[in-house]
Design a protein around this motif. Structure first.
Motif, PDB file in Angstrom:
ATOM      1  N   SER A 134     -35.525 -31.950 -22.135  1.00 53.95           N
ATOM      2  CA  SER A 134     -34.097 -31.702 -21.914  1.00 53.95           C
ATOM      3  C   SER A 134     -33.456 -31.407 -23.259  1.00 53.95           C
ATOM      4  O   SER A 134     -34.141 -31.116 -24.232  1.00 53.95           O
ATOM      5  CB  SER A 134     -33.476 -32.936 -21.277  1.00 53.95           C
ATOM      6  N   GLY A 135     -32.119 -31.488 -23.309  1.00 50.78           N
ATOM      7  CA  GLY A 135     -31.448 -31.303 -24.579  1.00 50.78           C
ATOM      8  C   GLY A 135     -31.976 -32.307 -25.595  1.00 50.78           C
ATOM      9  O   GLY A 135     -32.566 -31.944 -26.620  1.00 50.78           O
ATOM     10  N   GLY A 160     -34.694 -28.876 -26.182  1.00 49.28           N
ATOM     11  CA  GLY A 160     -33.458 -28.197 -25.771  1.00 49.28           C
ATOM     12  C   GLY A 160     -32.476 -28.101 -26.939  1.00 49.28           C
ATOM     13  O   GLY A 160     -31.884 -27.038 -27.191  1.00 49.28           O
ATOM     14  N   LEU A 163     -33.611 -25.433 -29.289  1.00 54.40           N
ATOM     15  CA  LEU A 163     -33.226 -24.095 -28.821  1.00 54.40           C
ATOM     16  C   LEU A 163     -31.722 -23.870 -29.022  1.00 54.40           C
ATOM     17  O   LEU A 163     -31.287 -22.800 -29.457  1.00 54.40           O
ATOM     18  CB  LEU A 163     -33.582 -23.936 -27.333  1.00 54.40           C
ATOM     19  N   GLU A 181     -34.474 -17.300 -23.644  1.00 56.47           N
ATOM     20  CA  GLU A 181     -35.528 -16.880 -22.701  1.00 56.47           C
ATOM     21  C   GLU A 181     -35.383 -15.389 -22.380  1.00 56.47           C
ATOM     22  O   GLU A 181     -36.363 -14.643 -22.364  1.00 56.47           O
ATOM     23  CB  GLU A 181     -35.440 -17.708 -21.413  1.00 56.47           C
ATOM     24  N   VAL A 257     -34.894 -27.832 -19.795  1.00 59.31           N
ATOM     25  CA  VAL A 257     -35.755 -26.788 -20.375  1.00 59.31           C
ATOM     26  C   VAL A 257     -36.867 -26.384 -19.394  1.00 59.31           C
ATOM     27  O   VAL A 257     -37.445 -25.304 -19.507  1.00 59.31           O
ATOM     28  CB  VAL A 257     -36.332 -27.255 -21.732  1.00 59.31           C
ATOM     29  N   MET A 287     -31.869 -30.511 -14.002  1.00 61.75           N
ATOM     30  CA  MET A 287     -30.785 -30.765 -14.953  1.00 61.75           C
ATOM     31  C   MET A 287     -30.347 -32.214 -14.765  1.00 61.75           C
ATOM     32  O   MET A 287     -30.699 -32.843 -13.784  1.00 61.75           O
ATOM     33  CB  MET A 287     -29.577 -29.877 -14.613  1.00 61.75           C
TER      34      MET A 287
HETATM   35  P1  AMP Z   1     -30.384 -31.334 -19.872  1.00 65.22           P
HETATM   36  O1  AMP Z   1     -30.255 -32.061 -21.191  1.00 65.22           O
HETATM   37  O2  AMP Z   1     -31.514 -31.823 -19.033  1.00 65.22           O
HETATM   38  O3  AMP Z   1     -29.076 -31.241 -19.127  1.00 65.22           O
HETATM   39  O4  AMP Z   1     -30.786 -29.821 -20.225  1.00 65.22           O
HETATM   40  C1  AMP Z   1     -29.986 -29.006 -21.051  1.00 65.22           C
HETATM   41  C2  AMP Z   1     -30.877 -28.218 -21.984  1.00 65.22           C
HETATM   42  O5  AMP Z   1     -31.702 -27.312 -21.247  1.00 65.22           O
HETATM   43  C3  AMP Z   1     -30.083 -27.381 -22.971  1.00 65.22           C
HETATM   44  O6  AMP Z   1     -30.572 -27.667 -24.256  1.00 65.22           O
HETATM   45  C4  AMP Z   1     -30.396 -25.931 -22.556  1.00 65.22           C
HETATM   46  O7  AMP Z   1     -30.425 -25.032 -23.648  1.00 65.22           O
HETATM   47  C5  AMP Z   1     -31.774 -26.085 -21.935  1.00 65.22           C
HETATM   48  N1  AMP Z   1     -32.099 -25.003 -21.010  1.00 65.22           N
HETATM   49  C6  AMP Z   1     -31.442 -24.658 -19.875  1.00 65.22           C
HETATM   50  N2  AMP Z   1     -32.024 -23.564 -19.304  1.00 65.22           N
HETATM   51  C7  AMP Z   1     -33.063 -23.210 -20.094  1.00 65.22           C
HETATM   52  C8  AMP Z   1     -34.042 -22.153 -20.061  1.00 65.22           C
HETATM   53  N3  AMP Z   1     -34.070 -21.256 -19.100  1.00 65.22           N
HETATM   54  N4  AMP Z   1     -34.947 -22.121 -21.072  1.00 65.22           N
HETATM   55  C9  AMP Z   1     -34.935 -23.046 -22.048  1.00 65.22           C
HETATM   56  N5  AMP Z   1     -34.042 -24.029 -22.142  1.00 65.22           N
HETATM   57  C10 AMP Z   1     -33.119 -24.132 -21.178  1.00 65.22           C
END
Ligand code: AMP
Ligand code: MG
Length: 332
Positions: A134-135, A160, A163, A181, A257, A287
């Motif tokens: 994740s982030g 995340g 990125l 991506e 991610v 998510m």
């Molecule tokens: P979360 O912390 O689980 O809410 O996820 C958020 C993270 O997922 C952020 O850092 C986004 O940049 C990343 N994210 C969302 N979609 C993608 C994708 N298609 N490829 C890579 N990272 C992603």
């Protein structure tokens, strides 16, 4: 009617509320996500303020779209940690007040374990090695000897955030993962540091080097491509070794991610070559979401875990996955 659980999530960007029943049917899953100003990362106190402002509205929406009343709720579960303390406090205060008012038991749920439990529910994988990306988090986790154990993890930032950090430098808007991506398609390989230390990973140096290469004139497409290839190959290597070590035959991909198609492809290829199965949690439950908190609350309550004492309930901002008891999993 089976048990009804209201889940509350607030560990980082997302404030969520969801309702599920005792069979794992999701009756609603609502959220409102804090968006940092352009060029900024998450400001914890601003995120807390956001969560406090939207909490009641999101909760009422979750109850309304589930078609239940407050009185129908049997238990409340909230994300007790790990996460950003200001954000966690918003969830704790809201959940404790609600549990008091409705006179219902309050379960404290571990956010990382919840990602895995909703993943098992949705994909029907039984005993996977999980990649939670994740982030803020990057962990390879498997259930061994009565607990979820972390086999490998990042030593600095989550994939995340890595990125997102690069995306900010490249001038994209948050969230940056999907844009990277998209940009990476058709790119070619340029060398970037590949940092696996034992079973652990490190991403911040790769971002520094990628940013430098971009500023020195490499094409955005090639840098995005190489960033993904490098970071995803690193996690795939660690998952493969966790599979070999534990003897398990399934891989679960979850966290924001895990939406990345190239990541799923690389992990999928590795699994096929080993005769293992891999599955990605559906986007809505991948998510940060409150459905996973509600469901894990059901599992914990049903397994006899004690509700929190409302007088002394606290956040656990550094609650580690391997500190969580999992009485709902009975395996030899
Ligand atoms: P979360 O912390 O689980 O809410 O996820 C958020 C993270 O997922 C952020 O850092 C986004 O940049 C990343 N994210 C969302 N979609 C993608 C994708 N298609 N490829 C890579 N990272 C992603
Ligand atoms: Mg998460």
């Amino acid at each position: 009617m089976t048990m009804i659980c209201l889940g509350i999530e607030s560990t980082a960007h997302t404030f969520g509320a969801a309702v599920c029943d005792g069979s794992g049917k999701m009756l609603s899953n609502e959220k409102d996500t804090y968006k940092p100003k352009a060029g900024w990362g998450l400001v914890p106190m601003d995120a807390r303020k956001h969560h406090e402002e939207v909490a009641s509205h999101v909760m009422l929406k979750a109850i309304g779209s589930a078609g239940v009343n407050e009185d129908d709720i049997d238990i409340i579960a909230f994300s007790q940690g790990p996460g950003l303390p200001p954000c966690l406090h918003a969830g704790l205060n809201f959940s404790v007040d609600l549990a008091r008012r409705l006179r219902k038991p309050l379960m404290g749920v571990n956010h990382c374990v919840a990602h895995i439990e909703i993943g098992r529910l949705m994909t029907k994988l039984e005993d996977p090695v999980t990649l939670y990306v994740s982030g803020a988090n990057t962990q390879v986790i498997a259930h061994v000897a009565g607990r979820y154990r972390v086999f490998g993890e990042t030593q600095d930032i989550g994939i995340g955030n890595a990125l997102d950090k690069f995306g900010r430098e490249a001038g994209f808007e948050f969230p940056h993962g999907p844009k990277i991506e998209e940009k990476a398609k058709g790119g070619k390989w340029i060398g970037l540091p590949y940092v696996v230390k034992g079973m652990d990973l490190s991403f911040s140096g790769i971002v520094t080097d990628a940013t430098r290469k971009l500023k020195n004139g490499e094409s955005l497409r090639d840098v995005c491509f190489s960033l993904q290839e490098t970071m995803f190959a690193m996690v795939t290597e660690v998952i493969e070794r966790a599979l070999a070590h534990t003897g398990k035959g399934e891989v679960l991909l979850t966290g924001g991610v895990a939406a990345n198609k190239r990541l799923a492809e690389m992990v999928g290829t590795m699994c096929r070559e080993r005769g293992a199965r891999s599955s990605v949690v559906p986007w809505e439950y991948c998510m940060d979401n409150a459905a996973m908190i509600a469901w894990t609350g059901v599992l914990a309550h049903r397994a006899g875990q004690k509700p929190l004492d409302l007088q002394n309930a606290e956040i656990l901002s550094r609650w580690r996955t391997d500190q969580v008891e999992t009485p709902w999993i009975q395996r030899p």
